[in-house]
Scaffold this active site. Structure first.
Site, PDB file in Angstrom:
ATOM      1  N   HIS A 287      30.529  25.150  29.592  1.00  0.00           N
ATOM      2  CA  HIS A 287      31.025  25.332  28.230  1.00  0.00           C
ATOM      3  C   HIS A 287      30.112  26.226  27.404  1.00  0.00           C
ATOM      4  O   HIS A 287      30.559  27.095  26.674  1.00  0.00           O
ATOM      5  CB  HIS A 287      31.161  23.964  27.559  1.00  0.00           C
TER       6      HIS A 287
ATOM      7  N   CYS B 143      41.196  46.748  39.976  1.00  0.00           N
ATOM      8  CA  CYS B 143      40.636  45.934  38.887  1.00  0.00           C
ATOM      9  C   CYS B 143      39.416  45.128  39.306  1.00  0.00           C
ATOM     10  O   CYS B 143      39.048  44.172  38.641  1.00  0.00           O
ATOM     11  CB  CYS B 143      41.713  45.015  38.311  1.00  0.00           C
TER      12      CYS B 143
ATOM     13  N   GLU C 296      44.185  42.081  47.972  1.00  0.00           N
ATOM     14  CA  GLU C 296      42.836  41.554  48.155  1.00  0.00           C
ATOM     15  C   GLU C 296      42.608  41.151  49.601  1.00  0.00           C
ATOM     16  O   GLU C 296      41.492  40.828  49.998  1.00  0.00           O
ATOM     17  CB  GLU C 296      42.616  40.331  47.260  1.00  0.00           C
TER      18      GLU C 296
ATOM     19  N   ARG D 201      31.116  37.427  48.988  1.00  0.00           N
ATOM     20  CA  ARG D 201      30.789  38.151  47.754  1.00  0.00           C
ATOM     21  C   ARG D 201      29.799  37.384  46.885  1.00  0.00           C
ATOM     22  O   ARG D 201      29.153  37.953  46.013  1.00  0.00           O
ATOM     23  CB  ARG D 201      32.062  38.461  46.955  1.00  0.00           C
TER      24      ARG D 201
HETATM   25  C1  PEP Z   1      38.959  40.831  42.716  1.00  0.00           C
HETATM   26  O1  PEP Z   1      38.928  40.057  43.668  1.00  0.00           O
HETATM   27  O2  PEP Z   1      38.560  42.016  42.788  1.00  0.00           O
HETATM   28  C2  PEP Z   1      39.461  40.395  41.415  1.00  0.00           C
HETATM   29  C3  PEP Z   1      39.623  41.259  40.435  1.00  0.00           C
HETATM   30  O3  PEP Z   1      39.701  39.072  41.250  1.00  0.00           O
HETATM   31  P1  PEP Z   1      38.556  37.981  41.008  1.00  0.00           P
HETATM   32  O4  PEP Z   1      37.272  38.720  40.789  1.00  0.00           O
HETATM   33  O5  PEP Z   1      38.993  37.190  39.833  1.00  0.00           O
HETATM   34  O6  PEP Z   1      38.604  37.229  42.283  1.00  0.00           O
HETATM   35 MG    MG Z   2      40.060  38.213  43.529  1.00  0.00          MG
END
Ligand code: PEP
Ligand code: MG
Length: 754
Positions: A370, A681, A610, A644
């Site tokens: 939060h 994105c 993705e 990641r």
């Molecule tokens: C991505 O995987 O690149 C993405 C934009 O979604 P998130 O980072 O929310 O998994």
């Molecule tokens: Mg993603």
């Protein structure tokens, strides 16, 4: 094993006796010697020893009953060394029937402790810092009870003042409980990016508890009742005044927090501690210490965050007991305050004067806590999970916070300060230069328009649409409102929120992504089984299709909210066209259902690419999807099979490498062939060099974190795409690990601002 010989709890009489000794005449050493004797006798232990923390993270044996007297002021342990060091390092009690069998047992021959088998120790805590350790030992393998541990903790509270006074340490050693005043570099996790220099403000109740032992429990219970009432009133006032630009999520956060203030278990434990002989404030602090111990043991992020809120409330209640309402009064806050805290609740952060706040450093904390949500809204750099920072920093110590690298420097050297001060002013200059580009179009020198959009997840983020004059919201992550509530938000609540998003975006398009929860993004009210590989597990569209009820509700809310406007929706983690087709079918049902009440002006449904498998179905995908947006964060982790979130993997593979360029290049060619819009994105869109590569591959729509829009626009406006396409195509076939240097050289040769 032997049981406790008929001893069950600390008596008020004992507490008073200890208090009188503490307050009485005589040298500190004499008083402590008497105290350990009394404790040993009362607890029917052969040994009672007090270790005091001194500079350099060392614990020194300062008094003992039962160990060899010559060991006093000679025996030392590092924090973390042996069982006593372990108690100090973890700030939690230990009770062991067979201490010598414990892997951390460290034997000190000069103490003669080899004949004692059982050990119970508790940290001596004052204002949230470990000042020492109080230990009892028995010859037999005694099983200490929980009540005994509690009792020793209560006694340790009475000792804390004396132990913290520094009067006890041997003269040969430097005094002080805060560690050496040397520069120190600590790392944590990034919560909010940015750089700041400032001076440390230890976030804690700035109330030294003067009275620990109470005369009359009834009076203390009444004081507690009054303070709780004061706390409730103050929270109500805060909630009606919280002015975070009216953002909806913050209200939810504060409301969830307010519920804790009524938690019976919490107040019950405080009352119990008062009945055992403590004053109201000492009782609150004891429960606070217990909460911290629990925090150490809890793995679950959600629970830890709720315990953080409880810590915040404990502090608040202490302030009310002391007769004051707020935390550190503004007069004491330096102009460049860096708040350092074990943890912090959202309301606590708001108590501080925002104009003086430069950064926040937390021992706890996670990006979804939060307090993190509130800090992000205030645009303050925050580093979390910085181990032991609280006990290593002294008030007003100079600090550097590098939120981007998740690094905290304590008492930095002059050169480091200079370097970072330069970085801060360079950033300010750069920001100012990006601000100048605000109203200029995002168009390359040779006239290619590049659509720059922002990624958002909070209503508040939408304010950034204007900063760089972004074209729209390319990715609206919808999960945060779901994560901070204690129950699934109904259609009406979702609809109201999405409508606000659209209203704030005005004419600019918003692409909503349906829920991407599951895996490591856990909803408190939605239990799923443990998975070994959550990123590849039951998440995103997989949950949506298996539990269509949630998806339908979300789509219904979106359709209703977008009545008369354009609605763009995309589905996360699509692995095959059939999944997308099914999600789209559900979407169409919801559109059909809304027909009588009014429809959006236009509707577009897209897939997030993705999962690499989807790239092998592009013609079919472009046949059914209105657009595709590449989520490069997930895509690249799956392409390289490299987590990641793992710091070890972070530098292992480069996004600017032949396989990534080839993969994304083919995608762009395919989209162009099908005449369908293709966006990206993930994080790479926000890095100017990587964005340049994407443009070279044919991408024309990018969506990024709001602060990246300025730098990427500056790059776009300095770029000529004429040679770029050919150059990037040439890199696709190289056998190299990375083509980053080659891209940099291109940028240098053609004066592209990356
Ligand atoms: C991505 O995987 O690149 C993405 C934009 O979604 P998130 O980072 O929310 O998994
Ligand atoms: Mg993603």
């Amino acid at each position: 094993m032997a049981q406790a010989p008929g001893w069950s709890g600390v008596s008020r009489q004992l507490l008073r006796r200890l208090r009188d000794i503490m307050a009485g005449a005589g040298a500190a050493q004499e008083r402590l010697d008497r105290v350990v004797k009394i404790i040993a006798a009362e607890m029917v232990a052969e040994v009672c020893s007090a270790y005091v923390r001194r500079a350099g993270d060392i614990l020194e044996l300062c008094a003992t009953e039962g160990l060899r007297p010559e060991a006093v002021h000679r025996t030392t342990l590092r924090i973390g060394e042996g069982l006593v060091g372990d108690i100090a390092a973890e700030a939690r009690p230990l009770a062991l029937a067979d201490a010598q069998a414990h892997p951390n047992f460290a034997y000190r021959p000069e103490t003669g402790e080899e004949i004692f088998h059982s050990l119970m120790g508790v940290p001596i805590l004052r204002e949230g810092r470990v000042q020492g350790v109080l230990v009892v030992q028995n010859r037999t393998q005694r099983q200490y009870t929980e009540e005994e541990v509690e009792a020793l903790e209560t006694i340790a509270m009475v000792l804390a003042e004396l132990v913290a006074s520094n009067e006890l340490l041997s003269r040969s050693t430097p005094a002080g409980g805060a560690g050496p005043a040397l520069p120190l570099r600590l790392t944590g996790v990034k919560i909010c990016g940015g750089i700041a220099l400032g001076r440390a403000v230890l976030h804690q109740p700035s109330i030294a508890i003067k009275r620990v032992v109470a005369e009359d429990p009834e009076t203390e219970l009444k004081r507690l009742r009054d303070a709780v009432q004061g706390l409730h009133d103050a929270l109500d006032t805060m909630m009606s005044a919280a002015d975070l630009s009216g953002a909806g999520e913050h209200r939810d956060v504060l409301e969830a927090y307010r519920m804790f203030a009524e938690d019976r278990g919490w107040l019950g434990r405080i009352r119990e501690a008062i009945r055992s002989g403590l004053t109201a404030e000492a009782a609150v602090q004891k429960v606070q210490n217990d909460t911290r111990v629990r925090m150490h043991q809890v793995e679950d992020d959600y629970l830890r965050e709720r315990l953080n809120d409880l810590e915040d409330l404990n502090n608040r209640l202490l302030q009310h007991l002391a007769g004051g309402g707020t935390a550190t009064p503004p007069a004491e806050l330096p102009e460049d305050a860096v708040l350092v805290a074990h943890s912090m609740g959202p309301a606590e952060l708001l108590d501080y004067d925002r104009k003086r706040l430069r950064a926040v450093v937390l021992e706890e904390g996670s990006p979804t806590a939060h307090v993190s949500i509130v800090a992000r809204a205030l645009d303050i750099p925050v580093v979390g999970r910085v181990k032991d920072v609280f006990s290593r920093v002294d008030p007003l110590d100079p600090m550097i916070i590098d939120g981007d690298m998740a690094v905290v420097m304590l008492r930095p050297a002059e050169e480091a300060k200079q370097t970072y001060a330069n970085a801060v002013s360079q950033r300010a200059e750069r920001r100012a230069s990006y601000a100048k580009l605000k109203d200029l179009p995002s168009i390359t020198k040779d006239g290619v328009a590049i659509s720059l959009n922002i990624n958002a997840g909070l209503l508040l983020d939408l304010a950034h649409l204007d900063d760089g004059n972004a074209e729209g919201v390319g990715l609206y992550r919808t999960e945060i409102p779901f994560m901070i509530r204690s129950a699934f938000p109904d259609v009406a609540a979702q609809e109201a929120l999405y409508r606000q998003v659209l209203e704030r975006a005005g004419d600019r398009p918003v692409t909503f992504r349906t829920l991407d929860v599951g895996g490591d993004k856990v909803l408190p009210y939605f239990t799923s089984e443990h998975e070994d590989n959550p990123a590849m597990g039951w998440r995103a569209i997989r949950i949506a299709l298996d539990r269509p009820f949630m998806l339908r509700q979300q789509l219904r809310a979106l359709v209703r909210a977008a009545k008369g406007r354009d609605l763009r929706v995309m589905f996360p983690l699509v692995a095959e066209v059939a999944e997308f087709a099914e999600a789209r079918r559900i979407f169409e049902l919801e559109i059909e259902r809304a027909r009588k009440k009014g429809l959006p002006r236009s509707v577009a449904a897209g897939a997030m690419l993705e999962v690499p498998a989807l790239a092998f179905q592009l013609p079919a995908l472009f046949g059914v999807a209105d657009f595709v947006s590449v989520g490069s964060n997930d895509l690249i982790q799956f392409l390289f099979a490299a987590d990641r979130g793992s710091p070890r993997m972070a530098e292992r593979y480069d996004v600017l490498s032949p396989p990534v360029l080839t993969f994304l290049g083919q995608l762009a060619e395919s989209a162009a062939g099908a005449g369908k819009p293709l966006a990206l994105c993930g994080e790479m869109a926000g890095n100017p060099l990587e964005a340049m590569a994407l443009i070279g591959l044919g991408f024309r729509i990018l969506s990024m974190a709001p602060p990246s829009v300025g730098p990427v626009k500056a790059m776009v406006r300095s770029l000529d795409t004429g040679r770029l396409g050919e150059f990037v195509r040439g890199l696709r076939q190289l056998p190299s690990h990375s083509v980053r240097e080659a891209m940099r050289t291109f940028a240098r040769d053609y004066n592209v601002l990356v």
